[in-house]
Design a protein around this motif. Structure first.
Motif, PDB file in Angstrom:
ATOM      1  N   UNK B 203       0.817  -1.216   0.000  1.00 56.52           N
ATOM      2  CA  UNK B 203       0.000   0.000   0.000  1.00 56.52           C
ATOM      3  C   UNK B 203       0.848   1.263   0.000  1.00 56.52           C
ATOM      4  N   UNK B 204       1.991   1.202   0.666  1.00 55.62           N
ATOM      5  CA  UNK B 204       2.811   2.415   0.699  1.00 55.62           C
ATOM      6  C   UNK B 204       3.292   2.766  -0.695  1.00 55.62           C
ATOM      7  N   UNK B 205       3.651   1.744  -1.460  1.00 52.64           N
ATOM      8  CA  UNK B 205       4.094   1.995  -2.840  1.00 52.64           C
ATOM      9  C   UNK B 205       2.967   2.618  -3.646  1.00 52.64           C
ATOM     10  N   UNK B 206       1.771   2.086  -3.458  1.00 51.59           N
ATOM     11  CA  UNK B 206       0.634   2.586  -4.235  1.00 51.59           C
ATOM     12  C   UNK B 206       0.352   4.037  -3.882  1.00 51.59           C
ATOM     13  N   UNK B 207       0.442   4.347  -2.603  1.00 49.31           N
ATOM     14  CA  UNK B 207       0.140   5.719  -2.191  1.00 49.31           C
ATOM     15  C   UNK B 207       1.127   6.701  -2.808  1.00 49.31           C
ATOM     16  N   UNK B 208       2.401   6.336  -2.755  1.00 51.20           N
ATOM     17  CA  UNK B 208       3.403   7.222  -3.351  1.00 51.20           C
ATOM     18  C   UNK B 208       3.132   7.373  -4.836  1.00 51.20           C
TER      19      UNK B 208
END
Lengths: 317, 289, 322
Positions: B203-208
């Motif tokens: 999810x962190x990758x997607x948010x960035x």
């Protein structure tokens, strides 16, 4: 050599697949071109007649192969408006677009290499930080706005460069460069900024590499060690990022042609879109796709030349 | 958009404001400002956006009644900018969110599928990413006519391979972890694993990525409107405002400055936000800089 | 040849190394031994001006009359390679992957000489022969990744001796190598040091290796010199408790070069681990891991000289030695 050929084949196949996709999109979503061209009140008869005249009533694969055949054989017929030969127009407008695209790519890559290295070497002082902030802002500036501002400043106010138009390169080499200077600057701005950031990052990594220390131990100063050994290693991300930016590059080319009124493929595309010239749009998009694929291919070769480890891997060494 | 790989499952630790990276704060502030302006436009604008007041046209920036001046129809520039903000955010948010959802689902599916499918999709995605979004938009505009619909659809079509690609690599990596095997071992279905184990970890990758995509979408929307293929009148758009200002270059050059600055600030805001989030989730990655 | 006086290296406010006195005479081979984190690498890197940018250095490192501390990068660059050579730790990372090996060797020569291409080429081949690498043509044309770790290290040694430096610094030159190759490389370094009459500073965490290569050993911990003396004496009859612990934690001390690498080759382990920067205890830096700690160890320990050529700073040294 074998690899070269396989890549070329892949290129062609990708182009054909792309052409199919574009064709399909336009046909599926297209609504009725004839109807749109004639307007709301057109009678059924006239619509049918126009459809037939334009060849839009044929089965889809007939239309497709007719188009692709015409594309590669040099005959795409006339525009729906009847005012120009499609293939000729594309041919004429190819050169300015290529000039703009290749010119900007070349300029961006060289600039980015040096700016990025500069930023990395000066990472901890004001010079480097300013460059870093500058490149950050540069990625946010749309090419067309850069173009407009450049025109206001350098053309309208200072009169150093023409505000638009294009001098064909065959006629007047220097004049051509002069007319294309501002457009290339505008187009290069964004791409240089993005690439600079990657070069800076790659260079910072390089700075920490042991082989830089070895070079210094040989007797190089820090800066010289980075320049001699780091540059080639930093050039690699320039090429890979450049390849990723090709889409942006061509998109920017279309827009810049609009700002500077350059008679290239972008302008043709724009008029075609407004005139619902389906065949023109298909063809120009295919040409642009081909340009991107070729540039990608060339960058791929450059990458292989720069990094000896890759060519060994590819040959299965 | 080559991204360095983030650490998985990394959540920002409890941090003080001063510990947050500068890019995050500045980016967040800019984006927040933009959002507020856009939301405000639903309730109030300094002037009526379509009201024409020809007597007061071409007023310069800093005039009494019009802080940012007026255009050739006498319309208040500030209002135009505010309405343009609404349009930009609308287009970018809608297109980014939809394409992220579709792209993520696609990416997750492919990550869980066999290597043959992965190869094909990765090739296809690479090609898809290389195609300029503007081109897709122009094709769509030819088909369905210019306007926000074409722009949004085009951006979605262009963003789906981008989001899919961002998701596939990390998803595959997460799936290869031991605890995933264990999960399958005690009978969890692929779907469950994907949504309860893989997704939170990436999810962190997607948010960035989302942040960066918002920025790109704003740029594309502006370019499309500039070309006349995007939002059509009377919907206000920064790109079109600039287009209208182009022939007036000699009479009122200042008209070109403000919409451009607005675009720069918006794009910069999202880019910085993305950088800041990336730094937040994986400080080691950025410590080198 | 090399005299270090009151050297203090600080990073982020913490003292990484503090050396009152350390000397090297021309032609002498000195070993710096210690666990990872002992500061030994930092000391030699500072000698070359290759310390990290965040490190600040005070004191004196004098090389043949030239003060090295505080020297500009440009002046330092002139000394590096020409007067002092470096053999780095990890050969696989220490060569430029995109440059041919031959070019990297000739670079070392060209930096300090104006000779013509023919002479340089000849010299490169000479160096390749010196480091016992066969097939010079192939080596010259190769890229680093086409060579084995041992071959890469030989190349790096060739680079280090290219301009006939008076001093060679070897920073754990065999740690990253295959055990089967370690012995050969050590032999090579030893031989070259003798043949070319070079002083040698050999940094390592393995006492056994250092004993084989060096005349004198300095045992380093927490950036402090704990014991200095002739190699055999230090290993056979250690004075400092730390030295004793180092020796006894090494499973089998190699007797000849053929034995090197045949022991575990693993890092010697003593109870506990080296504290992080700033977490060292007051007084003797080793006392929190020492079995023989006494009350006096809590106060700073001065260096004591025993028998003229042996020095140590232990409050509770091993008695009946030296």
């Amino acid at each position: 050599m074998r690899r070269f050929l396989t890549q070329a084949v892949v290129l062609l196949v990708s182009a054909l697949v792309g052409s199919l996709v574009v064709f399909a999109l336009l046909r599926l979503l297209g609504g009725d071109v004839a109807y749109i061209l004639l307007g709301q009140e057109a009678t059924q008869d006239r619509v049918i007649a126009l459809r037939s005249e334009l060849g839009l009533d044929r089965v889809w694969f007939v239309q497709y192969f007719d188009w692709i055949g015409g594309f590669f054989s040099g005959n795409l017929g006339t525009s729906f408006s009847g005012s120009y030969e499609i293939f000729d127009q594309i041919g004429q407008r190819l050169v300015p677009t290529l000039l703009l695209a290749f010119g900007s790519l070349f300029v961006s890559m060289i600039l980015a290499l040096f700016l990025g290295t500069y930023a990395a070497l000066n990472a901890n002082n004001t010079k480097g930080i300013t460059t870093d902030i500058g490149s950050q802002i540069g990625t946010a500036i749309p090419a067309f706005w850069a173009g407009l501002i450049l025109v206001v400043v350098f053309s309208v106010s200072l009169g150093w460069f023409p505000a638009g138009g294009y001098v064909p390169i065959q006629e007047d080499f220097l004049g051509s460069i002069h007319s294309i200077f501002l457009p290339i600057v505008a187009l290069s701005l964004g791409i240089t900024s993005v690439t600079t950031r990657f070069v800076r990052s790659a260079m910072l990594d390089v700075l920490n590499e042991d082989y830089i220390r070895t070079a210094m131990a040989k007797g190089q100063t820090r800066n010289r060690a980075v320049l001699v050994h780091g540059l080639r290693n930093a050039a690699i991300p320039v090429v890979t990022v450049g390849a990723l930016q090709l889409g942006n590059l061509l998109a920017g080319t279309i827009v810049i042609e609009s700002v500077f009124v350059i008679p290239g493929l972008g302008q043709l595309l724009l008029t075609a879109v407004n005139g619902r010239e389906v065949i023109v749009v298909q063809s120009v998009v295919l040409v642009i796709l081909l340009i991107i694929l070729v540039m990608n291919f060339l960058l791929d070769i450059a990458y292989g030349l720069l990094d000896p480890r890759i060519s060994d891997k590819r040959q299965g060494v | 958009m080559a991204q360095p790989l983030l650490k998985f499952g990394s959540k920002p630790a409890r941090v003080r404001m001063s510990d947050l990276p500068a890019s995050l704060l500045i980016g967040g502030a800019l984006v927040g400002f933009l959002a507020c302006v856009a939301l405000l436009s639903f309730v109030w604008t300094p002037y009526d956006p379509i009201e024409i007041d020809v007597r007061n046209r071409y007023l310069p920036i800093g005039s009494d009644a019009h802080v940012l001046g007026t255009d050739k129809f006498g319309r208040d520039v500030l209002t135009q900018i505010i309405m343009g903000a609404r349009n930009s955010l609308f287009v970018s948010v809608v297109s980014t969110l939809i394409s992220l959802v579709i792209g993520t689902l696609l990416g997750l599916y492919v990550a869980a599928a066999g290597p043959r499918l992965q190869n094909i999709v990765t090739r296809g995605v690479d090609v898809g990413v290389a195609i300029p979004g503007i081109l897709v938009a122009m094709v769509l505009a030819t088909a369905i006519g210019p306007g926000n619909a074409a722009a949004i659809t085009a951006i979605i079509i262009w963003f789906i391979p981008v989001s899919a690609r961002v998701v596939i690599g990390p998803a595959i990596q997460v799936l290869s972890q031991d605890y995933i095997e264990a999960a399958f071992g005690y009978g969890r279905t692929k779907l469950f694993v994907l949504f309860n184990h893989v997704l939170p970890n990436i999810s962190s990758i997607i948010i960035v990525q989302a942040s960066v995509m918002f920025a790109a979408a704003i740029l594309i929307e502006a370019s499309l409107s500039f070309l006349g293929v995007g939002a059509q009148p009377p919907i206000a758009s920064w790109g079109r405002t600039l287009k209208e200002a182009q022939p007036l270059m000699e009479i009122a050059p200042s008209l070109m400055v403000v919409p451009g600055l607005a675009i720069v600030i918006a794009v910069l805001g999202f880019n910085l936000l993305g950088d800041g989030l990336r730094a937040l989730y994986d400080p080691q990655q950025t410590r080198k800089r | 040849m090399l005299t270090i006086r009151d050297l203090k290296i600080t990073i982020a406010g913490h003292a990484v190394a503090e050396i009152e006195t350390l000397d090297l005479v021309a032609g002498q081979r000195l070993g710096l031994v210690g666990e990872s984190g002992s500061g030994k690498s930092m000391i030699v890197m500072s000698t070359l001006g290759l310390q990290p940018k965040s490190a600040s250095i005070t004191g004196s490192i004098n090389f043949n009359g030239q003060e090295l501390v505080g020297l500009s990068d440009k002046k330092m660059a002139d000394i590096r390679g020409r007067l002092i050579g470096l053999v780095p730790q990890d050969p696989t990372k220490s060569l430029n992957p995109t440059m041919k090996v031959g070019k990297q060797i000739s670079e070392a020569i060209v930096l300090h000489s104006n000779a013509g291409k023919k002479w340089v080429d000849q010299r490169v081949r000479e160096l390749i022969a010196n480091v016992r690498l066969p097939d010079p043509d192939r080596i010259l044309r190769s890229y680093p990744h086409q060579l084995s770790g041992g071959q890469q290290q030989r190349v790096l040694i060739a680079i280090a001796i290219a301009s006939n430096p008076a001093l060679l610094i070897a920073d754990e030159p065999t740690t990253a190598l295959d055990v089967t190759v370690q012995g050969e490389i050590l032999e090579l370094i030893l031989t070259l040091s003798r043949e070319l009459d070079m002083g040698l500073i050999f940094v390592s965490h393995e006492l056994g290796v250092v004993r084989f290569v060096c005349d004198e050993i300095a045992v380093i911990y927490g950036g402090h010199v704990f014991e200095v003396g002739p190699a055999q004496a230090v290993v056979n009859t250690p004075l400092h408790r730390y030295t004793e612990a180092l020796i006894s934690s090494n499973i089998a001390m190699p007797k000849t070069s053929a034995d090197i690498g045949r022991d575990t080759g693993a890092l010697q382990s003593i109870d506990g681990s080296v504290p992080a920067l700033g977490a060292f205890p007051d007084g003797c830096r080793y006392r929190n891991r020492c079995e023989h700690e006494i009350a006096e160890c809590a106060a700073p320990v001065p260096m004591q000289t025993v028998e003229g050529n042996r020095r140590h700073r232990c409050r509770n040294p091993i008695s009946g030695q030296g």
